[in-house]
Design a protein around this motif. Structure first.
Motif, PDB file in Angstrom:
ATOM      1  N   ILE B  56       0.835  -1.239   0.054  1.00 34.42           N
ATOM      2  CA  ILE B  56       0.204   0.007   0.024  1.00 34.42           C
ATOM      3  C   ILE B  56       0.897   1.139  -0.228  1.00 34.42           C
ATOM      4  O   ILE B  56       0.639   2.177  -0.773  1.00 34.42           O
ATOM      5  CB  ILE B  56      -0.824   0.211   1.323  1.00 34.42           C
ATOM      6  N   HIS B  57       1.890   1.174   0.923  1.00 27.66           N
ATOM      7  CA  HIS B  57       2.531   2.593   1.209  1.00 27.66           C
ATOM      8  C   HIS B  57       3.905   2.494   0.339  1.00 27.66           C
ATOM      9  O   HIS B  57       4.485   3.828   0.291  1.00 27.66           O
ATOM     10  CB  HIS B  57       2.830   2.771   2.479  1.00 27.66           C
ATOM     11  N   ALA B  58       4.434   1.390   0.196  1.00 30.70           N
ATOM     12  CA  ALA B  58       6.169   1.526  -0.296  1.00 30.70           C
ATOM     13  C   ALA B  58       6.328   0.824  -1.462  1.00 30.70           C
ATOM     14  O   ALA B  58       7.494   0.846  -1.930  1.00 30.70           O
ATOM     15  CB  ALA B  58       6.714   0.941   0.712  1.00 30.70           C
ATOM     16  N   ASP B  59       5.344   0.673  -2.416  1.00 32.05           N
ATOM     17  CA  ASP B  59       5.760   0.054  -3.710  1.00 32.05           C
ATOM     18  C   ASP B  59       6.273  -1.271  -3.293  1.00 32.05           C
ATOM     19  O   ASP B  59       7.450  -1.748  -4.197  1.00 32.05           O
ATOM     20  CB  ASP B  59       6.348   1.172  -4.390  1.00 32.05           C
ATOM     21  N   GLY B  60       6.281  -1.960  -2.424  1.00 29.53           N
ATOM     22  CA  GLY B  60       6.727  -3.239  -2.154  1.00 29.53           C
ATOM     23  C   GLY B  60       8.133  -3.031  -1.452  1.00 29.53           C
ATOM     24  O   GLY B  60       8.434  -1.955  -0.758  1.00 29.53           O
ATOM     25  N   GLY B  61       8.826  -4.148  -1.066  1.00 28.70           N
ATOM     26  CA  GLY B  61       9.938  -4.246  -0.371  1.00 28.70           C
ATOM     27  C   GLY B  61      10.463  -5.605  -0.123  1.00 28.70           C
ATOM     28  O   GLY B  61      10.585  -6.500  -0.945  1.00 28.70           O
ATOM     29  N   GLU B  62      11.276  -5.903   0.765  1.00 32.60           N
ATOM     30  CA  GLU B  62      11.839  -6.990   1.257  1.00 32.60           C
ATOM     31  C   GLU B  62      11.413  -7.726   2.499  1.00 32.60           C
ATOM     32  O   GLU B  62      11.348  -6.833   3.287  1.00 32.60           O
ATOM     33  CB  GLU B  62      13.259  -7.000   0.983  1.00 32.60           C
ATOM     34  N   ALA B  63      11.332  -9.083   2.566  1.00 37.62           N
ATOM     35  CA  ALA B  63      11.012  -9.762   3.938  1.00 37.62           C
ATOM     36  C   ALA B  63      12.154 -10.540   4.246  1.00 37.62           C
ATOM     37  O   ALA B  63      12.424 -11.302   3.263  1.00 37.62           O
ATOM     38  CB  ALA B  63       9.869 -10.207   4.079  1.00 37.62           C
ATOM     39  N   GLU B  64      12.522 -10.575   5.341  1.00 36.95           N
ATOM     40  CA  GLU B  64      13.594 -11.624   5.597  1.00 36.95           C
ATOM     41  C   GLU B  64      12.956 -12.441   6.786  1.00 36.95           C
ATOM     42  O   GLU B  64      12.678 -11.763   8.041  1.00 36.95           O
ATOM     43  CB  GLU B  64      14.932 -11.105   5.929  1.00 36.95           C
ATOM     44  N   VAL B  65      12.959 -13.617   7.059  1.00 40.32           N
ATOM     45  CA  VAL B  65      12.435 -14.473   8.315  1.00 40.32           C
ATOM     46  C   VAL B  65      13.742 -15.315   8.787  1.00 40.32           C
ATOM     47  O   VAL B  65      14.181 -16.157   8.049  1.00 40.32           O
ATOM     48  CB  VAL B  65      11.233 -15.151   7.938  1.00 40.32           C
ATOM     49  N   LEU B  66      13.756 -14.977   9.968  1.00 41.02           N
ATOM     50  CA  LEU B  66      14.947 -16.060  10.508  1.00 41.02           C
ATOM     51  C   LEU B  66      14.694 -16.738  11.846  1.00 41.02           C
ATOM     52  O   LEU B  66      13.816 -16.276  12.711  1.00 41.02           O
ATOM     53  CB  LEU B  66      16.185 -14.929  11.203  1.00 41.02           C
ATOM     54  N   VAL B  67      14.815 -18.007  11.957  1.00 38.75           N
ATOM     55  CA  VAL B  67      14.389 -19.107  12.609  1.00 38.75           C
ATOM     56  C   VAL B  67      15.231 -19.473  13.579  1.00 38.75           C
ATOM     57  O   VAL B  67      16.038 -20.206  13.222  1.00 38.75           O
ATOM     58  CB  VAL B  67      13.517 -20.306  11.847  1.00 38.75           C
ATOM     59  N   TYR B  68      15.302 -19.103  14.861  1.00 40.58           N
ATOM     60  CA  TYR B  68      16.312 -19.567  15.700  1.00 40.58           C
ATOM     61  C   TYR B  68      15.728 -20.535  16.736  1.00 40.58           C
ATOM     62  O   TYR B  68      14.527 -20.685  16.662  1.00 40.58           O
ATOM     63  CB  TYR B  68      16.690 -18.439  16.388  1.00 40.58           C
ATOM     64  N   GLU B  69      16.596 -21.162  17.472  1.00 39.78           N
ATOM     65  CA  GLU B  69      15.754 -22.180  18.299  1.00 39.78           C
ATOM     66  C   GLU B  69      14.857 -21.774  19.128  1.00 39.78           C
ATOM     67  O   GLU B  69      13.819 -22.383  19.538  1.00 39.78           O
ATOM     68  CB  GLU B  69      17.050 -22.865  18.965  1.00 39.78           C
ATOM     69  N   ASP B  70      14.943 -20.434  19.780  1.00 38.57           N
ATOM     70  CA  ASP B  70      14.268 -19.750  20.952  1.00 38.57           C
ATOM     71  C   ASP B  70      13.416 -18.743  20.352  1.00 38.57           C
ATOM     72  O   ASP B  70      12.504 -18.183  21.178  1.00 38.57           O
ATOM     73  CB  ASP B  70      14.805 -19.360  22.039  1.00 38.57           C
ATOM     74  N   ARG B  71      13.389 -18.055  19.012  1.00 36.28           N
ATOM     75  CA  ARG B  71      12.657 -17.244  18.529  1.00 36.28           C
ATOM     76  C   ARG B  71      12.481 -17.181  16.925  1.00 36.28           C
ATOM     77  O   ARG B  71      13.295 -17.712  16.415  1.00 36.28           O
ATOM     78  CB  ARG B  71      13.174 -15.816  19.107  1.00 36.28           C
ATOM     79  N   ILE B  72      11.697 -16.347  16.576  1.00 37.01           N
ATOM     80  CA  ILE B  72      11.551 -16.119  15.166  1.00 37.01           C
ATOM     81  C   ILE B  72      11.405 -14.610  14.933  1.00 37.01           C
ATOM     82  O   ILE B  72      10.978 -13.909  15.484  1.00 37.01           O
ATOM     83  CB  ILE B  72      10.191 -16.655  14.424  1.00 37.01           C
ATOM     84  N   VAL B  73      12.423 -14.198  14.019  1.00 37.66           N
ATOM     85  CA  VAL B  73      12.366 -12.901  13.540  1.00 37.66           C
ATOM     86  C   VAL B  73      12.176 -12.499  12.483  1.00 37.66           C
ATOM     87  O   VAL B  73      12.565 -13.017  11.711  1.00 37.66           O
ATOM     88  CB  VAL B  73      14.094 -12.474  14.182  1.00 37.66           C
ATOM     89  N   MET B  74      11.426 -11.425  12.098  1.00 39.29           N
ATOM     90  CA  MET B  74      11.174 -11.054  10.676  1.00 39.29           C
ATOM     91  C   MET B  74      11.267  -9.657  10.596  1.00 39.29           C
ATOM     92  O   MET B  74      11.130  -8.685  11.399  1.00 39.29           O
ATOM     93  CB  MET B  74       9.363 -11.005  10.708  1.00 39.29           C
ATOM     94  N   LEU B  76      11.267  -6.517   7.821  1.00 43.30           N
ATOM     95  CA  LEU B  76      10.390  -6.167   6.570  1.00 43.30           C
ATOM     96  C   LEU B  76      11.216  -4.724   6.418  1.00 43.30           C
ATOM     97  O   LEU B  76      11.377  -3.696   6.953  1.00 43.30           O
ATOM     98  CB  LEU B  76       9.016  -5.777   6.803  1.00 43.30           C
ATOM     99  N   THR B  77      11.876  -4.677   5.100  1.00 43.10           N
ATOM    100  CA  THR B  77      12.490  -3.469   4.775  1.00 43.10           C
ATOM    101  C   THR B  77      11.849  -2.922   3.502  1.00 43.10           C
ATOM    102  O   THR B  77      11.778  -3.503   2.509  1.00 43.10           O
ATOM    103  CB  THR B  77      13.978  -3.848   4.317  1.00 43.10           C
ATOM    104  N   ASP B  78      11.657  -1.522   3.545  1.00 45.05           N
ATOM    105  CA  ASP B  78      11.217  -0.927   2.063  1.00 45.05           C
ATOM    106  C   ASP B  78      11.785   0.666   2.049  1.00 45.05           C
ATOM    107  O   ASP B  78      12.535   1.010   2.719  1.00 45.05           O
ATOM    108  CB  ASP B  78       9.670  -0.499   2.182  1.00 45.05           C
ATOM    109  N   ARG B  79      11.842   0.819   0.650  1.00 39.59           N
ATOM    110  CA  ARG B  79      12.301   2.240   0.524  1.00 39.59           C
ATOM    111  C   ARG B  79      11.102   3.213   0.207  1.00 39.59           C
ATOM    112  O   ARG B  79      11.230   3.986  -0.691  1.00 39.59           O
ATOM    113  CB  ARG B  79      13.247   2.100  -0.724  1.00 39.59           C
ATOM    114  N   GLY B  80      10.286   2.903   1.091  1.00 43.45           N
ATOM    115  CA  GLY B  80       9.084   3.945   0.816  1.00 43.45           C
ATOM    116  C   GLY B  80       9.191   5.252   1.343  1.00 43.45           C
ATOM    117  O   GLY B  80      10.231   5.576   1.654  1.00 43.45           O
ATOM    118  N   PRO B  81       7.903   6.088   1.403  1.00 41.90           N
ATOM    119  CA  PRO B  81       8.218   7.346   2.004  1.00 41.90           C
ATOM    120  C   PRO B  81       8.598   7.570   3.505  1.00 41.90           C
ATOM    121  O   PRO B  81       8.574   8.833   4.119  1.00 41.90           O
ATOM    122  CB  PRO B  81       6.627   7.869   1.818  1.00 41.90           C
ATOM    123  N   GLY B  82       8.743   6.433   4.135  1.00 41.08           N
ATOM    124  CA  GLY B  82       8.766   6.650   5.577  1.00 41.08           C
ATOM    125  C   GLY B  82       7.690   6.792   6.374  1.00 41.08           C
ATOM    126  O   GLY B  82       6.706   7.209   5.754  1.00 41.08           O
TER     127      GLY B  82
END
Lengths: 121, 141
Positions: B56-74, B76-82
């Motif tokens: 909606i806001h940023a014309d797309g972007g990138e997503a990285e999902v990291l799965v650790y033993e005790d947590r999951i980190v997402m 999300l990075t975009d070059r939108g308007p901020g």
């Protein structure tokens, strides 16, 4: 309640997912605003909506729902049906309006807690 | 630092109808890794709202999902308007999305609050005119 019972109560057409009509569901929600649906996770298994775009199917999928009911004769596109099939969702379509469709299911006991059911009956 | 399983996605900003594809894939991958369903649901909803926001806001972007033993980190990075006022953007019901987005079932000012609701930690780094990075963590314990 079986999904087939929902189909009967709403006099709905089965768009896809016929093989899951015997599945049991215990709660439902009705909304055209997908963010509101996503805001309240309570194991709702059925989504009734007048909104008709692929994000409806995706929202249902994210929420682990079992069935989407399109009210007011909204007709899902081929793309939406494809997405629904991929996630084993039942899609129903009814001519009833949102208020009536929700009311009928609620009266029939879908999503009513045992204490509420006593009050209704 | 323990070794993470890493998934990377490019979120296409061109097409609203395809928004959510990365979340669907993440859901499938996490299921395969044997993550509990209630955790998967929280993660997919948070990620889905994030994806919708990027479209909606940023014309797309990138997503990285990291799965650790005790947590999951997402991440999300975009070059939108901020985001000019992060505090305001976090209020339920506050939205800068155009009207046509509301007719699609979104843009009700619930996206960021929902993302916070379903994650254990959420950090927003945003520079107006440059873009936004949102880091969300869900604990597995």
């Amino acid at each position: 309640m079986k999904i087939s019972t929902i189909q009967e109560i709403l006099d709905a057409e089965v768009v896809c997912g016929e093989e899951f009509l015997d599945d049991e569901v215990h709660s439902a929600c009705g909304s055209d605003m997908m963010s509101d649906v996503l805001a309240y996770v309570k194991d709702q298994a059925v989504l009734l909506t007048g909104l008709c775009n692929p994000q409806v199917i995706r929202t249902a999928e994210m929420m682990d729902m079992r069935c989407v009911v399109f009210v007011r004769s909204k007709c899902p596109t081929d793309e939406m049906i494809r997405l629904a099939k991929e996630s084993d969702l039942v899609v129903l379509k009814t001519t009833k309006r949102m208020y009536e469709a929700c009311g009928k299911l609620y009266l029939a006991g879908l999503g009513v807690s045992p204490t509420e059911a006593k009050a209704v009956n | 630092m323990d070794e993470a399983v890493r998934f990377h996605f490019v979120v296409d900003g061109e097409d609203f109808t395809s928004a959510g594809q990365a979340s669907v894939q993440v859901k499938k991958n996490l299921r395969r890794l044997g993550i509990p369903p209630e955790v998967i649901r929280k993660i997919s909803i948070a990620m889905y709202e994030g994806e919708i926001n990027m479209v909606i806001h940023a014309d797309g972007g990138e997503a990285e999902v990291l799965v650790y033993e005790d947590r999951i980190v997402m991440i999300l990075t975009d070059r939108g308007p901020g985001i000019a006022d992060v505090e305001k953007a976090m209020q339920e019901g506050y939205s800068t999305a155009p009207d046509n987005v509301r007719s699609l079932g979104f843009g009700a000012g619930m996206g960021l609050p929902n993302m916070k609701r379903y994650t254990d930690d959420m950090k927003i780094e945003s520079v107006v005119g440059e873009g936004t990075t949102i880091t969300m963590t869900v604990l597995l314990a």
